[in-house]
Design an enzyme around this catalytic site. Structure first.
Site, short mmCIF file in Angstrom:
data_model
loop_
_atom_site.label_atom_id
_atom_site.label_comp_id
_atom_site.label_asym_id
_atom_site.label_seq_id
_atom_site.Cartn_x
_atom_site.Cartn_y
_atom_site.Cartn_z
N HIS A 291 35.07 42.84 50.79
CA HIS A 291 34.26 41.64 51.10
C HIS A 291 32.96 42.06 51.77
CE1 HIS A 291 37.06 38.50 49.80
NE2 HIS A 291 37.98 39.39 50.08
N SER B 247 45.56 40.43 39.07
CA SER B 247 46.28 41.32 39.97
C SER B 247 45.34 41.99 40.96
CB SER B 247 46.96 42.42 39.14
OG SER B 247 45.94 43.18 38.52
N LEU C 200 42.80 43.84 40.09
CA LEU C 200 42.24 45.08 39.53
C LEU C 200 41.03 44.78 38.66
CD1 LEU C 200 45.55 46.98 38.63
CD2 LEU C 200 44.18 47.13 40.72
N SER C 201 40.54 43.55 38.75
CA SER C 201 39.28 43.17 38.09
C SER C 201 39.34 43.04 36.59
CB SER C 201 38.18 44.17 38.42
OG SER C 201 37.55 43.76 39.57
N SER D 242 38.75 40.39 35.02
CA SER D 242 37.64 39.54 34.55
C SER D 242 36.34 40.33 34.47
CB SER D 242 37.49 38.29 35.42
OG SER D 242 37.27 38.66 36.74
N ASP E 48 32.65 44.86 41.42
CA ASP E 48 33.61 45.08 40.32
C ASP E 48 32.89 45.43 39.02
OD1 ASP E 48 35.25 44.22 42.28
OD2 ASP E 48 35.73 42.28 41.37
N TYR F 118 37.95 32.18 47.96
CA TYR F 118 36.97 33.26 47.95
C TYR F 118 35.58 32.71 48.27
CZ TYR F 118 34.26 37.26 46.26
OH TYR F 118 33.39 38.32 46.16
#
Ligand code: GLA
Length: 393
Positions: A42, A131, A133-134, A136, A180, A230
């Protein structure tokens, strides 16, 4: 069977599937990895430094062209197909995952690229969805990478990362930072990427940990990056920044130093906002310390910083939750050198730094403790640090 043979067989299967779905041969195949973030959580949307790397889970895309000026997207995982007209693309909730494919073409056109040709795209993924782990960002980077190569748009990888973030922000509605999309686009084998998100400058750090390695622990509770949760954190940071700017000459929260925190506390006069700022400032500092420890091979120091990072995400940033906290505690009870959540939080994945030769024992112990408490089995896997996007064929 070696892994090269098995990925060739998989590719043949996908080519056959493509023919069944679209009634023509695919013209090429590409893949993008997933990512973990070693430390600096973050922090990206607060302008500081992060330390992610690309890992060996993959999103694969096959394509052909069509004359209908349509983008037609098929997911092999969901067995679902969506189509959008290039001239009228817009976000539609009912388009679910395919918004990430259509969004790429919407943003490309918005940026002035002429897309004259429709495309059929098949997507297959072994990145566990939701999960942390990106998946998207991997999908966005993949579709940009394909469009760029096929339509000869001559966009470089840095710009692909920026455009992918823009798509996620403006088309899909998540106010995420650049980490990401950059980690996946710029990934290099056995390297972590020390990325300054404020300046978009990066350097590669060697990941040769010799007798140690990072393992990925899936809580098996999807984090569905609860957009609202988020975005709430992003908004809190922005509110805090506005207040602190009245006193400090800063553009982002990562330009603050730890010694300024007592003054921030007074100025903010809001315990929640102050905790958020304390996380950001201390976490940004931990990234520098971790990176130095990595260079010096000080594994114990790296482990200590991982644990501090998790504590700060739990207590100050409040994005962990029972599942992530339990898996991190269980990892430490199983003799990890350090462990923390990775990614957005709210469920998803953690990472642990362990001695290689303890892996089986580690997995057994963590599974036992986690299952006893939460009645879910985690998945605990060793992963490779890999290159970013590649053309397979
Ligand atoms: C998600 C976002 C990233 C980053 C992390 C937290 O993965 O997509 O931009 O903010 O959370 O570090």
């Amino acid at each position: 069977m070696n892994s090269q043979n098995s990925s060739q067989i998989k590719l043949l299967e996908l080519e056959n599937k493509f023919k069944t779905i679209f009634g023509c041969n695919s013209l090429g195949a590409y893949r993008t990895p997933a990512r973990i973030n070693l430390i600096g959580e973050h922090i990206d949307y607060n302008g500081g430094k992060v330390l992610p790397c690309a890992i060996s889970y993959f999103m694969t895309g096959l394509y052909s062209l069509n004359k209908d000026k349509k983008i037609v997207a098929y997911s092999n995982n969901f067995d679902s197909k969506f189509s959008a007209n290039l001239e009228t693309i817009s976000y539609k909730k009912r388009n679910s995952w395919s918004n990430y494919v259509f969004g790429v073409f919407a943003i490309l056109q918005q940026e002035g690229y002429k897309i004259t040709q429709g495309m059929n795209i098949l997507i297959d993924s072994n990145i566990p969805l939701g999960s942390g782990l990106s998946s998207s960002a991997s999908l966005l980077d993949l579709v940009f990478f394909i469009a760029n190569d096929v339509l000869k748009l001559e966009i470089n990888l840095e710009t692909i990362a920026k455009l992918a973030q823009k798509t996620e922000n403006e088309f899909c509605g998540l106010k995420c930072g650049i980490m990401d999309q950059a980690a996946i686009a710029l990934g290099q084998k056995n390297k972590a990427i020390l990325l300054d998100c404020g300046k978009f400058k990066y350097e590669y750090k060697d990941m040769a940990l010799r007798t140690y390695s990072f393992v990925v622990l899936k809580t098996n509770i999807p984090h569905n990056l609860v957009k609202s949760k988020y975005n709430e954190r992003v908004d809190e940071c922005n509110r805090a920044l506005e207040i602190l700017k009245q006193k400090f000459n800063i553009d982002n929260l990562c330009q603050l130093y730890e010694y300024q925190l007592p003054e921030c506390e007074k100025l903010l006069n809001d315990p929640i906002l102050f905790k958020r700022v304390r996380h950001v400032v201390t976490e940004n500092e931990r990234v520098q310390q971790f990176s130095a420890a990595m260079t010096a091979g000080k594994v114990e120091e790296m482990g200590r910083l991982l644990c501090e990072s998790h504590k700060s995400l739990k207590e100050d940033y409040e994005v962990t939750g029972d599942y992530l906290d339990t898996i991190v505690d269980a990892s430490m009870n199983a003799f990890a050198i350090g462990a923390r959540m990775t990614g957005g939080g709210f469920g998803g994945c953690a990472i642990a730094l362990i001695k290689n030769r303890y892996f089986e024992d580690f997995r057994f112990r963590v599974d036992k403790e986690y299952f006893a408490k939460l009645k879910v089995h985690p998945d605990i896997e060793e992963v490779d640090i890999v290159d970013g996007p590649i053309k397979l064929k």
